[in-house]
Scaffold this active site. Structure first.
Site, PDB file in Angstrom:
ATOM      1  N   SER A 316      40.741  42.108  47.508  1.00  0.00           N
ATOM      2  CA  SER A 316      39.964  40.878  47.559  1.00  0.00           C
ATOM      3  C   SER A 316      39.665  40.422  48.973  1.00  0.00           C
ATOM      4  O   SER A 316      38.881  41.033  49.664  1.00  0.00           O
ATOM      5  CB  SER A 316      40.693  39.787  46.771  1.00  0.00           C
ATOM      6  OG  SER A 316      40.936  40.210  45.464  1.00  0.00           O
ATOM      7  N   ASP A 327      32.127  47.980  58.501  1.00  0.00           N
ATOM      8  CA  ASP A 327      30.663  48.110  58.474  1.00  0.00           C
ATOM      9  C   ASP A 327      30.029  47.768  59.819  1.00  0.00           C
ATOM     10  O   ASP A 327      28.980  48.315  60.172  1.00  0.00           O
ATOM     11  CB  ASP A 327      30.068  47.212  57.387  1.00  0.00           C
ATOM     12  CG  ASP A 327      30.206  47.822  55.993  1.00  0.00           C
ATOM     13  OD1 ASP A 327      30.845  48.880  55.872  1.00  0.00           O
ATOM     14  OD2 ASP A 327      29.676  47.239  55.038  1.00  0.00           O
ATOM     15  N   LYS A 341      38.621  45.167  44.425  1.00  0.00           N
ATOM     16  CA  LYS A 341      38.310  43.942  43.683  1.00  0.00           C
ATOM     17  C   LYS A 341      37.176  43.228  44.408  1.00  0.00           C
ATOM     18  O   LYS A 341      37.393  42.534  45.394  1.00  0.00           O
ATOM     19  CB  LYS A 341      39.527  43.033  43.558  1.00  0.00           C
ATOM     20  CG  LYS A 341      39.222  41.767  42.777  1.00  0.00           C
ATOM     21  CD  LYS A 341      40.464  40.924  42.599  1.00  0.00           C
ATOM     22  CE  LYS A 341      40.114  39.640  41.860  1.00  0.00           C
ATOM     23  NZ  LYS A 341      39.207  38.782  42.666  1.00  0.00           N
TER      24      LYS A 341
END
Length: 437
Positions: A316, A327, A341
């Site tokens: 999460s 990224d 999740k």
């Protein structure tokens, strides 16, 4: 940093289940209640015309089942218990992360989100067949009285602890500020248990641990994400710089076995290391469930290299941070595939102290990827067989961050010493640009 919509201020991103390691108690009340219009009064008892949906048929079926259980079930069950069980099952059947919360469960959510509770200030876990103190929080009653990490709690108020029910031990150490509790501990080298009479008080849980592993190389571990996590992390970095007598040359961020927490905290932590660009975006059915959070200028490390440790227990909010740093090529990830999740739950208070934790959004990393059910793959995957001292111990927090015994920390330290910048994620959008996920 843009603020998340008001009704999502109490958004918590959590893995299934509760972290058993927190000795927590009731925190402050939630500030995210939604107002729901009352239904129009029914003018006729006749069923509505039959169309594509016939809710009166479902209601009749429900009443039929309820009546059968009331009359013929082997034990007497009250209507209240049956209705509450029906509500709990209805919400739980939506997905693994939605839930109907009783008052005690609601308190747990509030505590883990606010990072504040009333108790003695210890974090405990079940280790080697005993309830062990993982941390005696600095400045809290237990630490001031002389309770140490590694002590085994054997009794509370004269009643032995139940090794099959860690939550019972935690609950009995909680209580109203100003009240007293007596705990007995077994300590290595002591022939008999030691007893401590402690006065409960309001305790602020620090979710960040720090260490200077080598000259210029800092280590911080985030155990969960609460409203105070970003501030805790800033203070930890400041203390590390002071301990190092200068700027850090590298940082290991440990997110292993971190089950998540408050969405805003994950965004704020990511923003501490990013100069610009999307941190996370989300999509849902309502306007409030659609949002995008961006980084603001300012990097606490001024571009110094980072290594992020993750494992299958990183979920999460942890995955939001790991995904954003990966990224944007801000850090290298080491460890195992994360939990996966990629959904957001909004906690909505109800009457009588109850609440529902309802999935309201799916979130996406800066590259536009959904990690739901897939997780995040580290740059460097470390097989458990390569780290024998870690096997079976990650969830118990026994060796996490211990440079002498923690294989993955040593691997991260070696990586930082190489000082090689990470490669950008191939599918990442241009930093600062947005678009549909």
């Amino acid at each position: 940093m843009p603020r998340i919509p008001t009704c999502l201020r109490f958004v918590s991103i959590l893995v299934v289940g509760l972290v058993s390691g927190f000795a927590l108690s009731v925190g402050r009340t939630v500030q995210a209640e939604r107002e729901i219009d009352a239904p129009e009064p029914v003018e006729s008892a006749a069923p509505p015309p039959l169309g594509d949906h016939a809710p009166w048929r479902d209601a009749r079926l429900f009443a039929e089942v309820l009546e059968r259980i009331r009359k013929e079930y082997v034990e007497d069950v009250s209507d209240h218990e049956l209705i509450e069980a029906a509500i709990r099952g209805m919400v739980a059947d939506l997905d693994p992360h939605s839930a109907y919360l009783g008052p005690a469960e609601f308190d747990e959510i509030r505590i883990s989100s606010t990072g504040e509770y009333s108790g003695v200030g210890v974090e405990v876990a079940l280790q080697s067949g005993a309830v062990k103190v993982v941390t005696a929080m600095e400045g809290a009653p237990a630490q001031r009285a002389g309770v140490h990490a590694g002590d085994a709690i054997v009794a509370i108020d004269g009643i032995p602890v139940d090794l099959d029910d860690l939550n019972d031990t935690i609950d009995r150490m909680r209580g109203k500020s100003g009240t007293e509790v007596k705990i007995a501990i077994a300590r290595e080298g002591e022939p008999a248990p030691l007893e401590f009479m402690l006065e409960r008080e309001s305790v602020q849980v620090n979710s960040v641990r720090r260490d200077l592993l080598a000259p210029g190389i800092g280590y911080v571990r985030i155990t969960h994400f609460s409203e105070t996590t970003a501030r805790d992390l800033q203070r930890a970095l400041s203390k590390l710089r002071k301990q190092n007598a200068g700027a850090l040359e590298g940082l290991i961020l440990d997110l292993r076995s971190n089950p998540g927490g408050v969405l805003e905290a994950a965004v704020a932590v990511s923003d501490l290391f990013l100069e610009q660009g999307v941190i996370v975006s989300a999509d849902g059915r309502t306007a409030d469930a659609k949002f995008e959070m961006d980084a603001q200028p300012g990097d606490e490390l001024r571009g110094a290299p980072m290594a992020v440790l993750v494992n299958k227990g990183s979920a999460s909010a942890s995955e939001i941070v790991a995904g954003a740093l990966k990224d944007h090529a801000r850090a290298r990830l080491l460890g195992q595939q994360t939990y996966g999740k990629g959904s957001v739950q909004t906690v909505m208070p109800l009457s009588d102290g109850h609440a529902i934790k309802l999935t309201t959004s799916r979130y996406f990393t800066p590259s536009g990827a959904s990690i739901h059910g897939r997780g995040i793959t580290p740059h460097i995957v470390i097989d458990a067989a390569q780290a024998p001292t870690q096997r079976g111990q990650l969830n118990a927090n026994e060796n996490l961050g211990d440079l002498k015994q923690d294989y993955e920390v040593r691997a991260a330290l070696d990586l930082l010493r190489e000082d090689r910048p990470p490669e950008p994620h191939k599918s990442a959008r241009l930093i600062g640009q947005s678009g549909e996920p």
